[in-house]
Each structure stands twice: as structure tokens, then as C-alpha cells.
Enzyme design. Structure first.
Site, PDB file in Angstrom:
ATOM      1  N   CYS A 149       0.855  -1.173   0.000  1.00 31.70           N
ATOM      2  CA  CYS A 149       0.000   0.000   0.000  1.00 31.70           C
ATOM      3  C   CYS A 149       0.901   1.237   0.000  1.00 31.70           C
ATOM      4  O   CYS A 149       2.122   1.129   0.089  1.00 31.70           O
ATOM      5  CB  CYS A 149      -0.876  -0.007   1.231  1.00 31.70           C
ATOM      6  SG  CYS A 149       0.143   0.002   2.708  1.00 31.70           S
ATOM      7  N   GLU A 174       0.376  -1.246  15.547  1.00 34.92           N
ATOM      8  CA  GLU A 174      -0.322   0.015  15.243  1.00 34.92           C
ATOM      9  C   GLU A 174      -1.251   0.401  16.398  1.00 34.92           C
ATOM     10  O   GLU A 174      -1.287   1.554  16.833  1.00 34.92           O
ATOM     11  CB  GLU A 174      -1.131  -0.149  13.953  1.00 34.92           C
ATOM     12  CG  GLU A 174      -1.901   1.107  13.577  1.00 34.92           C
ATOM     13  CD  GLU A 174      -2.897   0.877  12.466  1.00 34.92           C
ATOM     14  OE1 GLU A 174      -2.543   0.238  11.462  1.00 34.92           O
ATOM     15  OE2 GLU A 174      -4.043   1.342  12.611  1.00 34.92           O
TER      16      GLU A 174
HETATM   17  S1  SF4 Z   1      -2.685   2.772   6.897  1.00 36.46           S
HETATM   18 FE1  SF4 Z   1      -1.670   0.872   6.740  1.00 36.46          FE
HETATM   19  S2  SF4 Z   1      -2.652  -0.055   4.971  1.00 36.46           S
HETATM   20 FE2  SF4 Z   1      -3.116   2.092   4.876  1.00 36.46          FE
HETATM   21  S3  SF4 Z   1      -1.586   2.987   3.647  1.00 36.46           S
HETATM   22 FE3  SF4 Z   1      -0.881   3.150   5.731  1.00 36.46          FE
HETATM   23  S4  SF4 Z   1       0.332   1.381   6.064  1.00 36.46           S
HETATM   24 FE4  SF4 Z   1      -0.848   1.010   4.254  1.00 36.46          FE
END
Ligand code: SF4
Length: 669
Positions: free
Chosen positions: A11, A140
Site C-alpha cells: 500500500c 499500530e
Molecule cells: S494505513 Fe496501513 S494499509 Fe493504509 S496505507 Fe498506511 S500502512 Fe498502508
């Protein structure tokens, strides 16, 4: 057909982190130290790649050491992971870099995650309840949590949220809610509804990353179109786990693989439509490799599959492999797996039976399947046959249950509520009520007996199977009954056991069907109770007199013409024969004498002696056994006239007026 999801793989946030570190690697000079705080991204292959390029993965405990190095003049660069780091850690790193010019911190936190940190900082305080919907151990979520002031709650899903929020009483002071960026969309929607149900003025921040949303929506669409979904990603990647859940729920089959080496060739058919999706941390190179491998496989599947069977005996923990038995000892066997190392299966990974000899189970050259449970250069390859057998055996049990198969089993033990039987190595429980053993009987009597059973219930989640012996008995009986009624005919003879006796007759088991021998059919003589002739348990020969298929009733005969006393009498005697008879009764007009069992004849008073007598008892008494001549036989009325007088010497016979034989018979009537 192979289709790859458009948004599969890296991503924006992950790409940003990998681009950052790759540019650092490019400009790295000898002696420079580049580290990532934890895993930069959740992908093992990419982390291996970084390691191979001299990037060290460190934990918070190593920071002081790195700082010391920097103070000694080394160039130390620390890259934070894409999922973000905790507030305290961030502050510490800031102070290090502020006080030492050679200690650099490169923040690779995804901007979406940074935005959530900001939301938390601005919206949490000691009065409000702050909810984070996500996995509490995910880096996270841990980083977001570190910014919460006051009352915070981490809920994995809507169920946990409902449980938590329903127990809170001070929601009016404020509720704030955010989601882990990779949260499953459907679950997040449910959570929003729950929050709104309990608090009308809650602040809900839609923090699911749009890339995640898109990827999940694509996975959903693709998995509905495909037979097989390959989900590529690290086993600790939360967003890959969610993609896998979606694919499992919608495709016929879904597999979570990390690289092309994990593709389950044996479970994919050439005709299958294949879909490929990948988690946010999966490098494009891995996706392309999987796609290329799948294309090759689909082009020439048969050859590749055969080749994979022969050559790609992939030896990794968890793999099912084939091996040839090379040696057998008391406690283990060795297998040739066609690779450098030999495979070993210890006794306890073969059987639970301590008595059995391994040499009785195997012979050199046998080919067997086993699962790799450990692998090391030192110990070689350790395998388990039991695990493979357990799976195969369980599959058989499920098949037996699905097909209603009757299987042979041995009762191994009796328990409080039933018995345990062994079916193909699987323990199956038979509740007492399904054993066919009476309530008051001892179930222990069944132990070590062979039984036929049906698997009537399967509990897949607990690998538990319930069996019934009674179901088999019932079915066998039904089949016997059907066969009986299909072939029964009048006159058919059976040998059966007397099952019960009633005042009006005896019930006889004809093989699954009971027939009644009426009391009058049991004996040619008059009897008061069937027990005078038969007892329960006796095996007797009977024949069918009549039957009613509809009412399922059958009348049986037991007494036969051969036993008919009149026939017996007729077969032995004729008129003018002399018989030895026993006086069984005396009347005013004569005496009754038993000729054969069940046939009495009358000796008229005039035929008892060779002189006139007035009283029968003067000449004869009950119990006397005398010779008498059969002077008349009436077949129709089954009457016999006897005469003692006829046997006396002629000269002694008094000149009396004696009635002729026919008259004597008439008197008897
Ligand atoms: S939040 Fe997580 S999934 Fe979305 S762009 Fe950032 S790293 Fe990638």
C-alpha cells in the site's frame, strides 16, 4: 483463469517505508549503522532482504547501546516502522537525536497512522471513553493506545465492544471511537452502530485506510468469482488475516500462502478459476512470482503436479511427505525422503499401543506418509505418522457418518455414560442408550467384544464422534422383517425360540418377527396353560398356519398330524387287535381305558367279565392294566369299543344277553 486483485500488495504507507529504507541502503557507507525499530513491515521475506543488506532489526532495549555508538561518532540511523511507535519511545528518540548529531531518526510511520495519533491527542481526555477497534497486540494499535489520555478501551470486534460499552454508566461525558487502519469493514460498520446505540453524540472517526477498504472490497468481489483464492502475506499480518477471512467466506477454497513455495498444488484443479490477492506488506515481486508459478501450473498442470510429487518433496515444518522405510528398530523407524537428510519417526509418533512391535507394523520398503514436526541440521527431519493417520482416520469417520456406513468396531472400555469403541484408530463414544444393552445391565460386558456400529453424530470442532450399536441392530431387524414378510407363505416351517408365554398362547421368534402359537395349537390334549407344553427359551419347530401382512400378524401351528393321538392309534391298531390298556375311569355303564396317549376306549359293563356283574367296580378299578380286544372303531366319531370278555375262554362265558359292539359305543355316548 488467473486474476490478480488490482490493489494487492504494497500500500501507499508500506511503499513509502520501503522506499525510504531502500534509499538509505543505497547511500549507506561502510561503518554506517541502519536499524529498524521492530519489523519495518509485516513481511518475513522483505525483512530477510533488509537483513541481507545490512539493516538490523532492533527493539527498544537496544536504543541506549545505539545512542552510545552514535556518541562515539558512528552514524546511526533508526527507521521507525510503518505501523508507528509508542509516544514514550518517540519522545526518547527525539531527545537522542536532539542531543547527538550522528543519531538520526527517520520516521517511516504511515501518514494515515500518524493522523490517528493526532486524532487521539486532540480528542481524548480524562472524562471521555476512548474506544479503539482493533487487535490489542498489533503494533499500530499499541502505538495509538499510547496517545490515549483517560479512559481507553481496546475492543477486537463488535462483540467485545457491545460487552464493554453495555457495562459503562457515564457515557454522557463523551465517547470517541477510532479503528485500526486495517479493520474489517463489515465489522467496523457494526461497531459504529453499537456506539450510536449507546451514545447519540459519540465522535466516530472513520480511520480505516481507504486502501484497506478497496483491497477488502476487491477480495470480496474476486472471491465470489473464483474457485480458489490465494491470499499472499505474512502470517502475522493483520490485514492479510482479514483478507483471508473474506476469501474463506466467499470462495470455494482459500489458501493463505507466504510465497510460491506454499501453493497447495494438490488442492487445485486445472479447471479452477484462480484469484490472487495480497496483504499490504507483500512485495510485488512475491505476487508476480506466485502469479507466474500459477500460470505455468495451469498450463501444464499434470506434469508439474507429477514433478512436484517426485522432486519437490518440500521439507518444511508442517509438510506432509512420503518416505520409504529404510530401517526399523524397537523405538523408531527411518525413512528415505529422497533428500539429503533421513526422516525419523519415533514410536510415540506412530502408535499409542505400547505392546505392538514396530516390525509387525512395517517392513523395509513400505511407502508411508508422515508430517514434518521438526527439522534441523543436527537432528535431521523428525516426522509424525500419527498426525497424518489421525487426519486420514478422522476423514474416514466423517465419510462413514455422511454415508451411513455400518462399520466394525471393538469396544475398548466402558465409561459412566456409555462405551468407547475403536473405529479405524479413532475413539468413538456410544452412549448407554445407544448400546442396545438394557438399563440395568452392566456395560462392562461389552468390553473387548466386536460390534457393528453407525456413526450418528460428528462434532468437527472437537473431533468427536458419537456412534450407535442400537441403530445397526434396529436396521438389521428391519431388514430381516422385510425379508420375512416378502417370503412368508402358509405351511412354511421355522425353528424359533419361545420369547414369551401368555394364557392364550406362546410367542415364537421367527427371526425378527414374532408369531403366535395359540394354546389350542400347542397340544392335541386339552391343556390349561401353554407352559404345560413349552417354556420361554425353548427352541421349537412351528409352521405358518395363516398371516396378515398388513396387520403384521402371524398364526403358527405346533402340533402336527403325526402327533394326533387318533392317527397314532390308527397306525398301531385295527379292529380285533388286542391292546394292553389302562383303566382311567369308571361309570355305571362301564369303564374307560387308555389305549394310546390321548385315545380312550369304552369297555361296556357287559364286556368286562364272562359273567353278569351289576357293579363295574366289583371287577375292575382305576389304574388296572388289562388286555382288551378292540371290538369296534368309529372313525367318524373317533370312538373305540373294547372288550375284556371277548378274550376270556369261550366255555367260561356265561350265557348272557350281551349287547353288540355298536350298542356299547352308543352307551358310551
Ligand atoms: S494505513 Fe496501513 S494499509 Fe493504509 S496505507 Fe498506511 S500502512 Fe498502508
Amino acid at each position: 483463469m488467473i486474476r490478480v486483485s488490482e490493489n494487492a500488495g504494497f500500500c501507499f504507507g508500506v511503499r513509502r517505508a520501503t522506499d525510504t529504507i531502500e534509499s538509505l541502503i543505497k547511500n549507506m557507507r561502510e561503518g554506517d549503522v541502519i536499524c529498524t525499530l521492530g519489523k519495518l513491515i509485516h513481511n518475513e521475506q522483505y525483512c530477510d532482504y533488509l537483513k541481507a543488506h545490512g539493516v538490523r532489526e532492533v527493539s527498544g532495549d537496544s536504543l541506549d547501546g545505539l545512542y552510545e555508538l552514535a556518541k562515539q561518532g558512528k552514524s546511526v540511523t533508526l527507521v521507525t516502522r510503518a505501523h508507528g511507535i509508542e509516544r514514550e519511545l518517540s519522545a526518547r528518540l527525539e531527545s537522542f537525536s536532539d542531543s547527538c548529531s550522528t543519531f538520526k531518526v527517520v520516521d517511516a510511520t504511515c501518514p494515515y497512522v500518524t493522523k490517528i495519533h493526532k486524532i487521539v491527542k486532540e480528542n481524548s481526555d480524562k472524562d471521555k471513553h476512548f474506544f479503539i477497534i482493533g487487535g490489542e497486540n498489533h503494533p499500530e494499535v499499541r502505538s495509538i493506545w499510547s496517545y490515549v489520555d483517560g479512559k481507553g478501551h481496546i475492543c477486537a470486534d463488535s462483540g467485545e465492544l457491545e460487552n464493554t460499552i453495555s457495562g459503562l454508566t457515564d457515557l454522557e461525558k463523551g465517547v470517541v471511537c477510532v479503528a485500526q487502519t486495517t479493520q474489517k469493514l463489515s465489522e467496523w460498520k457494526k461497531c459504529q452502530q453499537i456506539i450510536k446505540k449507546y451514545c447519540t453524540n459519540a465522535k466516530i472517526f472513520d480511520t480505516i485506510c481507504s486502501v484497506t477498504e478497496k483491497r477488502q472490497a476487491e477480495a470480496l468481489e474476486l472471491s465470489r468469482l473464483c474457485d480458489v483464492m490465494l491470499v499472499i502475506g505474512g502470517k502475522d499480518s493483520s490485514n492479510t488475516a482479514k483478507l483471508y477471512q473474506i476469501c474463506c467466506a466467499n470462495a470455494k477454497k482459500a489458501f493463505w500462502i507466504q510465497t510460491k513455495d506454499d501453493i497447495p498444488f494438490d488442492q487445485i484443479a486445472t479447471t479452477d478459476k484462480i484469484g490472487i490477492t495480497a496483504g499490504a506488506s507483500t512485495p510485488d515481486s512475491i505476487i508476480q512470482e506466485v502469479k507466474r508459478t500459477m500460470s505455468e501450473i495451469m498450463e501444464n498442470f499434470a506434469e508439474l503436479f507429477e514433478a512436484s510429487e517426485k522432486e519437490t518433496q518440500k521439507i518444511y515444518k508442517g509438510a506432509i511427505v512420503k518416505g520409504i522405510v529404510m530401517s526399523i528398530s524397537e523405538n523408531e523407524i527411518s525413512l528415505d525422503l529422497g533428500v539429503k537428510h533421513t526422516g525419523t519417526i519415533k514410536r510415540d509418533q506412530i502408535t499409542s499401543d505400547n505392546e505392538v512391535k514396530l516390525s509387525d507394523l512395517f517392513k523395509i520398503g513400505d511407502e508411508i506418509d508422515a508430517k514434518v514436526i521438526a527439522k534441523s541440521d543436527l537432528d535431521g527431519i523428525t516426522l509424525s505418522k500419527k498426525v497424518v493417520d489421525d487426519v486420514k482416520n478422522w476423514e474416514k469417520i466423517v465419510e462413514y457418518a455422511n454415508n451411513g456406513t455400518v462399520v466394525d468396531a471393538v469396544v475398548t472400555k466402558a465409561t459412566k455414560g456409555g462405551v468407547i469403541v475403536a473405529v479405524d484408530g479413532v475413539e468413538v463414544f456410544v452412549p448407554a442408550s445407544m448400546t442396545g444393552v438394557g438399563k440395568d445391565k452392566d456395560l462392562g460386558e461389552l468390553v473387548k467384544t466386536a460390534q457393528k456400529i453407525k456413526i450418528v453424530e460428528i462434532k468437527e470442532d472437537r473431533r468427536r464422534a458419537i456412534g450407535s450399536i442400537k441403530a445397526v441392530i434396529r436396521e438389521e431387524k428391519k431388514a430381516q422383517q422385510e425379508a420375512f414378510w416378502a417370503s412368508v407363505e402358509e405351511g412354511a416351517e421355522f425353528e424359533g425360540a419361545v420369547r414369551s408365554i401368555t394364557p392364550y398362547g406362546a410367542f415364537v421368534d421367527l427371526g425378527g418377527v414374532d408369531g403366535l402359537v395359540h394354546i389350542t395349537e400347542l397340544s392335541w390334549k386339552r391343556i390349561k396353560n401353554p407352559s404345560e407344553v413349552v417354556s420361554v427359551g425353548d427352541t421349537i419347530k412351528v409352521f405358518v398356519k395363516s398371516f396378515d401382512k398388513e396387520a403384521k400378524k402371524i398364526s403358527l401351528g405346533y402340533k402336527t398330524d403325526d402327533q394326533n393321538p387318533w392317527n397314532v392309534f390308527k397306525s398301531k391298531y385295527a379292529e380285533n387287535d388286542v391292546a394292553q390298556v389302562k383303566i382311567v375311569g369308571i361309570t355305571s355303564f362301564g369303564a374307560f381305558a387308555e389305549i394310546v396317549d390321548g385315545v380312550d376306549g369304552l369297555i361296556h359293563i357287559s364286556q368286562i367279565a364272562n359273567k353278569k356283574i351289576d357293579n363295574v367296580a366289583e371287577a375292575i378299578k382305576v389304574g388296572d392294566v388289562v388286555d382288551a380286544k378292540i371290538v369296534a372303531v368309529d372313525d367318524e366319531k373317533q370312538k373305540v369299543s373294547l372288550s375284556i370278555r371277548a378274550l376270556l375262554p369261550e366255555e367260561e362265558v356265561a350265557n348272557e344277553d350281551a349287547p353288540v359292539a355298536e350298542e356299547a359305543v352308543a352307551d358310551a355316548e
